[in-house]
Design a protein around this motif. Structure first.
Motif, PDB file in Angstrom:
ATOM      1  N   MET A   1       0.008   4.046 -11.762  1.00  0.00           N
ATOM      2  CA  MET A   1       1.282   4.244 -12.448  1.00  0.00           C
ATOM      3  C   MET A   1       1.253   5.510 -13.291  1.00  0.00           C
ATOM      4  N   ARG A   2       0.119   5.768 -13.927  1.00  0.00           N
ATOM      5  CA  ARG A   2       0.010   6.987 -14.733  1.00  0.00           C
ATOM      6  C   ARG A   2      -0.037   8.229 -13.849  1.00  0.00           C
ATOM      7  N   ARG A   3      -0.707   8.130 -12.721  1.00  0.00           N
ATOM      8  CA  ARG A   3      -0.868   9.289 -11.851  1.00  0.00           C
ATOM      9  C   ARG A   3       0.365   9.567 -10.990  1.00  0.00           C
ATOM     10  N   MET A   4       1.019   8.513 -10.492  1.00  0.00           N
ATOM     11  CA  MET A   4       2.071   8.692  -9.502  1.00  0.00           C
ATOM     12  C   MET A   4       3.463   8.383 -10.028  1.00  0.00           C
ATOM     13  N   GLY A   5       3.550   7.503 -11.024  1.00  0.00           N
ATOM     14  CA  GLY A   5       4.857   7.053 -11.469  1.00  0.00           C
ATOM     15  C   GLY A   5       5.352   5.892 -10.623  1.00  0.00           C
ATOM     16  N   SER A   6       6.322   5.148 -11.148  1.00  0.00           N
ATOM     17  CA  SER A   6       6.779   3.933 -10.481  1.00  0.00           C
ATOM     18  C   SER A   6       7.535   4.228  -9.189  1.00  0.00           C
ATOM     19  N   ARG A   7       8.228   5.383  -9.112  1.00  0.00           N
ATOM     20  CA  ARG A   7       9.010   5.700  -7.918  1.00  0.00           C
ATOM     21  C   ARG A   7       8.100   5.899  -6.707  1.00  0.00           C
ATOM     22  N   ARG A   8       7.148   6.793  -6.811  1.00  0.00           N
ATOM     23  CA  ARG A   8       6.254   7.072  -5.695  1.00  0.00           C
ATOM     24  C   ARG A   8       5.389   5.866  -5.365  1.00  0.00           C
ATOM     25  N   LEU A   9       4.896   5.194  -6.387  1.00  0.00           N
ATOM     26  CA  LEU A   9       4.039   4.032  -6.143  1.00  0.00           C
ATOM     27  C   LEU A   9       4.820   2.929  -5.445  1.00  0.00           C
ATOM     28  N   GLY A  10       6.059   2.715  -5.863  1.00  0.00           N
ATOM     29  CA  GLY A  10       6.876   1.688  -5.235  1.00  0.00           C
ATOM     30  C   GLY A  10       7.138   1.973  -3.764  1.00  0.00           C
ATOM     31  N   LEU A  11       7.489   3.219  -3.449  1.00  0.00           N
ATOM     32  CA  LEU A  11       7.784   3.576  -2.060  1.00  0.00           C
ATOM     33  C   LEU A  11       6.544   3.495  -1.171  1.00  0.00           C
ATOM     34  N   LEU A  12       5.414   4.005  -1.664  1.00  0.00           N
ATOM     35  CA  LEU A  12       4.197   4.003  -0.856  1.00  0.00           C
ATOM     36  C   LEU A  12       3.662   2.588  -0.645  1.00  0.00           C
ATOM     37  N   SER A  13       3.689   1.765  -1.693  1.00  0.00           N
ATOM     38  CA  SER A  13       3.190   0.393  -1.542  1.00  0.00           C
ATOM     39  C   SER A  13       4.120  -0.426  -0.655  1.00  0.00           C
ATOM     40  N   GLN A  14       5.427  -0.164  -0.713  1.00  0.00           N
ATOM     41  CA  GLN A  14       6.362  -0.869   0.165  1.00  0.00           C
ATOM     42  C   GLN A  14       6.086  -0.533   1.626  1.00  0.00           C
ATOM     43  N   LEU A  15       5.831   0.748   1.900  1.00  0.00           N
ATOM     44  CA  LEU A  15       5.500   1.156   3.265  1.00  0.00           C
ATOM     45  C   LEU A  15       4.157   0.568   3.695  1.00  0.00           C
ATOM     46  N   GLY A  16       3.184   0.567   2.783  1.00  0.00           N
ATOM     47  CA  GLY A  16       1.882   0.001   3.111  1.00  0.00           C
ATOM     48  C   GLY A  16       1.961  -1.473   3.446  1.00  0.00           C
ATOM     49  N   LEU A  17       2.775  -2.220   2.713  1.00  0.00           N
ATOM     50  CA  LEU A  17       2.935  -3.646   2.996  1.00  0.00           C
ATOM     51  C   LEU A  17       3.566  -3.867   4.362  1.00  0.00           C
ATOM     52  N   ALA A  18       4.500  -3.007   4.726  1.00  0.00           N
ATOM     53  CA  ALA A  18       5.103  -3.124   6.051  1.00  0.00           C
ATOM     54  C   ALA A  18       4.055  -2.929   7.141  1.00  0.00           C
ATOM     55  N   LEU A  19       3.243  -1.898   7.006  1.00  0.00           N
ATOM     56  CA  LEU A  19       2.241  -1.593   8.036  1.00  0.00           C
ATOM     57  C   LEU A  19       1.145  -2.650   8.094  1.00  0.00           C
ATOM     58  N   LEU A  20       0.864  -3.300   6.966  1.00  0.00           N
ATOM     59  CA  LEU A  20      -0.166  -4.340   6.970  1.00  0.00           C
ATOM     60  C   LEU A  20       0.224  -5.532   7.839  1.00  0.00           C
ATOM     61  N   LEU A  21       1.523  -5.742   8.043  1.00  0.00           N
ATOM     62  CA  LEU A  21       1.938  -6.807   8.952  1.00  0.00           C
ATOM     63  C   LEU A  21       1.402  -6.540  10.358  1.00  0.00           C
ATOM     64  N   LEU A  22       1.429  -5.273  10.772  1.00  0.00           N
ATOM     65  CA  LEU A  22       0.880  -4.923  12.089  1.00  0.00           C
ATOM     66  C   LEU A  22      -0.628  -5.155  12.114  1.00  0.00           C
ATOM     67  N   GLY A  23      -1.294  -4.825  10.988  1.00  0.00           N
ATOM     68  CA  GLY A  23      -2.729  -5.057  10.918  1.00  0.00           C
ATOM     69  C   GLY A  23      -3.080  -6.531  10.999  1.00  0.00           C
ATOM     70  N   LEU A  24      -2.270  -7.376  10.372  1.00  0.00           N
ATOM     71  CA  LEU A  24      -2.527  -8.811  10.420  1.00  0.00           C
ATOM     72  C   LEU A  24      -2.291  -9.354  11.821  1.00  0.00           C
ATOM     73  N   ALA A  25      -1.246  -8.872  12.478  1.00  0.00           N
ATOM     74  CA  ALA A  25      -0.962  -9.339  13.835  1.00  0.00           C
ATOM     75  C   ALA A  25      -2.061  -8.916  14.804  1.00  0.00           C
ATOM     76  N   ALA A  26      -2.689  -7.757  14.551  1.00  0.00           N
ATOM     77  CA  ALA A  26      -3.713  -7.236  15.463  1.00  0.00           C
ATOM     78  C   ALA A  26      -5.125  -7.637  15.059  1.00  0.00           C
ATOM     79  N   ALA A  27      -5.285  -8.376  13.959  1.00  0.00           N
ATOM     80  CA  ALA A  27      -6.625  -8.745  13.479  1.00  0.00           C
ATOM     81  C   ALA A  27      -7.379  -9.497  14.572  1.00  0.00           C
ATOM     82  N   PRO A  28      -8.555  -8.993  14.990  1.00  0.00           N
ATOM     83  CA  PRO A  28      -9.269  -9.632  16.096  1.00  0.00           C
ATOM     84  C   PRO A  28     -10.058 -10.866  15.687  1.00  0.00           C
ATOM     85  N   ASN A  29     -10.356 -10.970  14.388  1.00  0.00           N
ATOM     86  CA  ASN A  29     -11.172 -12.099  13.941  1.00  0.00           C
ATOM     87  C   ASN A  29     -10.878 -12.409  12.479  1.00  0.00           C
ATOM     88  N   TYR A  30     -11.516 -13.455  11.987  1.00  0.00           N
ATOM     89  CA  TYR A  30     -11.271 -13.940  10.627  1.00  0.00           C
ATOM     90  C   TYR A  30     -11.679 -12.938   9.546  1.00  0.00           C
TER      91      TYR A  30
END
Length: 267
Positions: free
Chosen positions: A71-100
């Motif tokens: 938050m100090r380095r990026m601010g809430s705007r950039r952090l919010g946008l990047l983390s929102q995009l990261g959460l979206a992409l993690l859905l693909l990672g979860l769907a493709a997870a080969p093991n536990y």
């Protein structure tokens, strides 16, 4: 209506921040609604599902020192946008997870990004209220619940159409990316992080010059704070039990169909 076309600055900011709240609820309910399928695909026991859910909580808990720094380095705007995009992409990672083990890592990363987005979007909401002297936080938090509702309905429809978790999560990612893009132009700009750091340094120097110790000392939390912490813990346990386990309960215990199980979260 696109956020950028709204002329009222308060409404434009409110819609943009609401898109982040909607995204968080939508992303969370998307994977929670497909826990029965993930359990089957990865051949997990109920105990292993519990650890998988705990991994997200652990990631969120340990993220807060990192969130403060980001938050100090990026601010809430950039952090919010990047983390929102990261959460979206993690859905693909979860769907493709080969093991536990890989699924555990994905869920832990999910918890970290949830912590980032949670802090960033609430900071944006608080800044919007302060700037315009109008209330909006209750509506923003209601938008989170609306995101969960929409995700559960989508999960029910996608499950009826296909058994593929990857196809379902792919559709969800497209919707989340669209939400992030719509929010980008309406979020509030932060003060320069470097300026905030310089201001803190000046404040510490002034405190030292006055003979006061710079920085903050750790103090024992008051009894009221501890009681509030307990209430939040028990509330989170109750809420998590309903949201995280409802789809699995409806399918395995109540013997509901796969397309009906996600509707527990919707309800």
């Amino acid at each position: 209506m696109r956020v950028s076309r709204v002329h009222d600055p308060f409404l434009r900011g409110q819609l943009a921040i609401a898109a982040l709240f909607l995204s968080l609820g939508f992303q969370y309910a998307t994977w929670a609604a497909r826990i029965p399928a993930l359990k089957s695909d990865l051949d997990l026991s109920a105990a292993e599902v519990g650890v998988l859910l705990m991994a997200a909580g652990v990631g969120a808990a340990v993220s807060f020192p990192l969130v403060a720094w980001l938050m100090r380095r990026m601010g809430s705007r950039r952090l919010g946008l990047l983390s929102q995009l990261g959460l979206a992409l993690l859905l693909l990672g979860l769907a493709a997870a080969p093991n536990y083990p890989v699924a555990l890592l994905v869920m832990c990363a999910d918890g970290v990004l949830v912590g980032c987005l949670n802090v960033a979007m609430n900071a944006q909401g608080a800044a919007l209220e302060t700037r315009h002297e109008r209330n909006t936080m209750a509506k923003l938090h209601a938008t989170f619940s609306a995101g969960s509702l929409l995700a559960a309905l989508l999960a029910s429809g996608m499950t009826a159409a296909t058994d593929s978790v990857a196809a379902h999560f792919g559709v969800a990612v497209v919707l989340l990316v669209a939400l992030g893009a719509s929010a980008r132009t309406g979020l509030l700009d932060d003060e320069a992080p470097a300026d905030e750091a310089a201001e803190e340094a000046r404040a510490d120097a002034a405190a030292t010059a006055d003979g006061k110790p710079a920085g903050r000392r750790w103090t024992v939390p008051s009894s009221l704070t501890l009681w509030m912490c307990c209430a939040m813990v028990f509330g989170t346990v109750a809420e998590g039990a309903m949201n995280d386990w409802s789809a699995l309960y409806l399918k395995d215990v109540a013997e509901a169909s796969a397309e009906l199980a996600p509707l527990g979260i919707a309800v």
